[in-house]
Design an enzyme around this catalytic site. Structure first.
Site, short mmCIF file in Angstrom:
data_model
loop_
_atom_site.label_atom_id
_atom_site.label_comp_id
_atom_site.label_asym_id
_atom_site.label_seq_id
_atom_site.Cartn_x
_atom_site.Cartn_y
_atom_site.Cartn_z
N LYS A 115 9.54 -4.75 -1.09
CA LYS A 115 9.93 -4.07 -2.32
C LYS A 115 11.36 -4.41 -2.71
CE LYS A 115 6.64 -0.33 -2.65
NZ LYS A 115 6.41 1.12 -2.64
N LYS A 197 -2.53 -9.33 -0.94
CA LYS A 197 -3.20 -8.05 -1.17
C LYS A 197 -3.36 -7.75 -2.68
CE LYS A 197 -0.54 -4.19 -1.16
NZ LYS A 197 0.09 -2.92 -0.86
N LYS A 200 -1.32 -2.94 -7.51
CA LYS A 200 -1.19 -2.44 -8.89
C LYS A 200 -0.01 -3.08 -9.61
CE LYS A 200 -0.31 1.98 -6.65
NZ LYS A 200 -0.49 3.34 -6.47
P1 TYM Z 1 -0.14 3.47 -2.41
O1 TYM Z 1 -0.04 4.38 -3.59
O2 TYM Z 1 0.55 2.17 -2.44
O3 TYM Z 1 -1.63 3.19 -2.07
C1 TYM Z 1 -2.56 4.24 -1.93
C2 TYM Z 1 -3.58 3.89 -0.86
O4 TYM Z 1 -4.29 2.71 -1.20
C3 TYM Z 1 -4.26 1.78 -0.12
N1 TYM Z 1 -4.24 0.42 -0.67
C4 TYM Z 1 -5.12 -0.54 -0.32
N2 TYM Z 1 -6.16 -0.53 0.53
C5 TYM Z 1 -6.89 -1.67 0.64
N3 TYM Z 1 -6.61 -2.80 -0.07
C6 TYM Z 1 -5.58 -2.85 -0.94
N4 TYM Z 1 -5.34 -3.96 -1.63
C7 TYM Z 1 -4.78 -1.68 -1.10
N5 TYM Z 1 -3.70 -1.37 -1.86
C8 TYM Z 1 -3.39 -0.09 -1.59
C9 TYM Z 1 -2.98 2.12 0.63
O5 TYM Z 1 -3.04 1.69 1.97
C10 TYM Z 1 -2.94 3.63 0.51
O6 TYM Z 1 -3.74 4.23 1.51
N6 TYM Z 1 2.97 5.35 0.86
C11 TYM Z 1 1.67 5.56 0.32
C12 TYM Z 1 1.53 6.88 -0.41
C13 TYM Z 1 1.85 8.04 0.45
C14 TYM Z 1 1.04 8.55 1.51
C15 TYM Z 1 1.75 9.66 2.01
C16 TYM Z 1 -0.20 8.17 2.02
C17 TYM Z 1 2.95 8.81 0.37
N7 TYM Z 1 2.90 9.78 1.31
C18 TYM Z 1 1.23 10.41 3.07
C19 TYM Z 1 -0.70 8.90 3.11
C20 TYM Z 1 0.01 9.99 3.60
C21 TYM Z 1 1.44 4.45 -0.68
O7 TYM Z 1 2.34 3.83 -1.13
O8 TYM Z 1 0.23 4.30 -1.09
#
Ligand code: TYM
Length: 334
Positions: A115, A197, A200
Site C-alpha cells: 500500500k 490478486k 477492488k
Molecule cells: P478487505 O476489505 O481488503 O477484504 C475483505 C475480505 O475479502 C478478502 N479478499 C479476497 N479473498 C480472495 N481473493 C481475493 N482476490 C480477495 N480480495 C479480498 C480478504 O481476505 C478479506 O477477508 N483488513 C481487512 C478488513 C478488516 C478485517 C478486520 C477482517 C478489518 N478488520 C477484522 C477480519 C477481521 C481487509 O482489508 O479486508
C-alpha cells in the site's frame, strides 16, 4: 464462547466496489458458517480512512456495504452487523495495543509495503498501524474464528502474537483467534493478470468482477479474461489463467477439478469462459435483486443499525473495561 456457540468475527473495508474475490474469499464463508457461530460483522470504515475518501461517496458506500452484507444472506436480527466507527472501543483498544506492538513487526507487513508503494504520496501512520486496529476489532469480541482470504493471514498472525504477548503479562484476557480460510476461492486472481490478486483498487475494470456488475458485463469480462497458451481445460501450474477460472467455477458450482476437466474435455476456452461467467451470474443475481429490495427498506436497515450498534458496544466495552483494569488505568467513579 457466548452461551453454547463459539464466536466468529470478520469484516470488510468500505473502500471501492466489492469484487468476486471479496465474495468468494470471505463473504460466502461467512454465510456458510453463520448458523454454527455467534457472529459479528463490521463495516470497517475506520480502516478505509488510511486512504483518502470523498466524504459523501464514502458515507454512501459504507451504507451500501452494510446492505450488501444483509443481501448476501446475513440476517441482521441474528448477527451483529455494525459500523466500526460507531463503537469507540475499537479506536481505544487499538491505542492500548499499539503499546504492545513492535515497529519491526509492523514493518514486515506485506500489505503495508504494497500500500505504501501504491500511495507513495500518503504513507500515513494509520497505514502503518492498520494491523493493530484490526487486532483490536477481533480481540474486542473474543473471537474464536476469523474467516478471511489468504491476503489477510499475516494480519491474523500479528493479532495472535499481540494477544499472546498481552495474555502472557496480564493473564487470560483475550481469546486467541484462528483464521478460517476456505478451500476454494481464498485467493481469486485478476482476470487480466492471473498471477495477481483480484483487487477492488485495480485500475483496469476488466480485471475484476464487481458484485454489482450486471449479467452482460460479467459475461463480457469473462469472455475477455486472459487465458494461457494451448486450448485444454486442465488444472496445471503453467496455466494460471485457466486455474483461476477453474477455481471460480468450483467455488460457484461446487464441481471438483476432475469433474470440470471431464465436462470440458474436447471443448475450447471460449465455451468454458462462458460457462464460468454464467455460473457467477447465477450466484450474484439473487444478491443483486435482494440488494435492490433492501435499498427501498430504509427504516428497516436503520433500525438494524441502531440495535446492532448497541449490541456491539455492549460486548466491546466489556473487553475494553477488562483491559483497562488489567493495565492499571484509574477506575471510573460512578
Ligand atoms: P478487505 O476489505 O481488503 O477484504 C475483505 C475480505 O475479502 C478478502 N479478499 C479476497 N479473498 C480472495 N481473493 C481475493 N482476490 C480477495 N480480495 C479480498 C480478504 O481476505 C478479506 O477477508 N483488513 C481487512 C478488513 C478488516 C478485517 C478486520 C477482517 C478489518 N478488520 C477484522 C477480519 C477481521 C481487509 O482489508 O479486508
Amino acid at each position: 464462547m457466548l452461551g453454547e456457540k463459539k464466536i466468529l468475527y470478520s469484516g470488510m473495508q468500505a473502500t471501492g466496489n466489492l469484487t468476486l474475490g471479496n465474495y468468494l474469499g470471505a463473504m460466502k464463508n461467512w454465510v456458510s458458517l453463520n448458523e454454527e457461530y455467534e457472529c459479528f460483522y463490521g463495516v470497517m470504515d475506520l480502516h478505509s480512512l488510511t486512504v483518502r475518501q470523498t466524504p459523501a461517496e464514502f458515507r454512501k458506500r459504507a451504507r451500501s456495504l452494510y446492505t450488501l452484507y444483509v443481501a448476501a444472506g446475513l440476517d441482521p436480527e441474528k448477527n451483529c452487523i455494525y459500523f466500526q466507527s460507531h463503537v469507540p472501543a475499537h479506536a481505544e483498544l487499538a491505542w492500548l495495543l499499539n503499546c504492545f506492538t513492535y515497529m519491526g513487526e509492523l514493518n514486515r507487513m506485506t500489505q503495508f509495503k504494497d500500500k505504501s508503494a501504491k500511495h507513495a504520496d500518503n504513507i500515513n501512520a494509520g497505514l502503518f498501524t492498520y494491523p493493530v486496529l484490526m487486532a483490536a476489532d477481533i480481540l474486542l469480541y473474543q473471537a474464536d474464528v476469523v474467516p478471511v482470504g489468504v491476503d489477510q493471514m499475516q494480519h491474523l498472525e500479528i493479532t495472535r502474537d499481540i494477544a499472546e504477548r498481552f495474555n502472557h503479562i496480564y493473564g487470560d484476557v483475550f481469546t486467541i483467534p484462528e483464521a478460517y480460510v476456505g478451500k476454494v476461492g481464498a485467493k481469486v486472481m485478476s482476470l487480466q493478470e492471473p498471477t495477481k490478486k483480484m483487487s477492488k483498487s485495480d485500475e483496469n475494470t476488466n480485471a475484476s468482477i464487481y458484485l454489482l456488475d450486471d449479467a452482460d458485463t460479467i459475461i463480457r469480462k469473462f469472455k475477455r479474461a486472459v487465458t494461457d497458451s494451448g486450448n485444454e481445460i486442465l488444472y496445471a501450474q503453467d496455466k494460471p489463467g485457466i486455474c483461476n477460472l477453474m477455481d471460480i467455477y468450483t467455488a460457484t458450482t461446487g464441481k471438483s477439478k476432475e469433474e470440470i476437466e471431464k465436462e470440458f474435455d474436447g471443448k475450447g476456452y471460449g465455451e468454458f469462459k462462458l460457462a464460468v461467467g454464467e455460473a457467477v451470474v447465477s450466484v450474484l443475481k439473487p444478491i443483486q435483486d435482494r440488494m435492490k429490495e433492501l435499498e427501498q427498506e430504509k427504516s428497516y436497515i436503520d433500525s438494524m443499525i441502531k440495535a446492532n450498534d448497541e449490541k456491539a458496544q455492549y460486548f466491546a466495552n466489556k473487553t475494553l473495561r477488562k483491559v483497562q483494569k488489567k493495565l492499571g488505568l484509574t477506575e471510573r467513579i460512578r
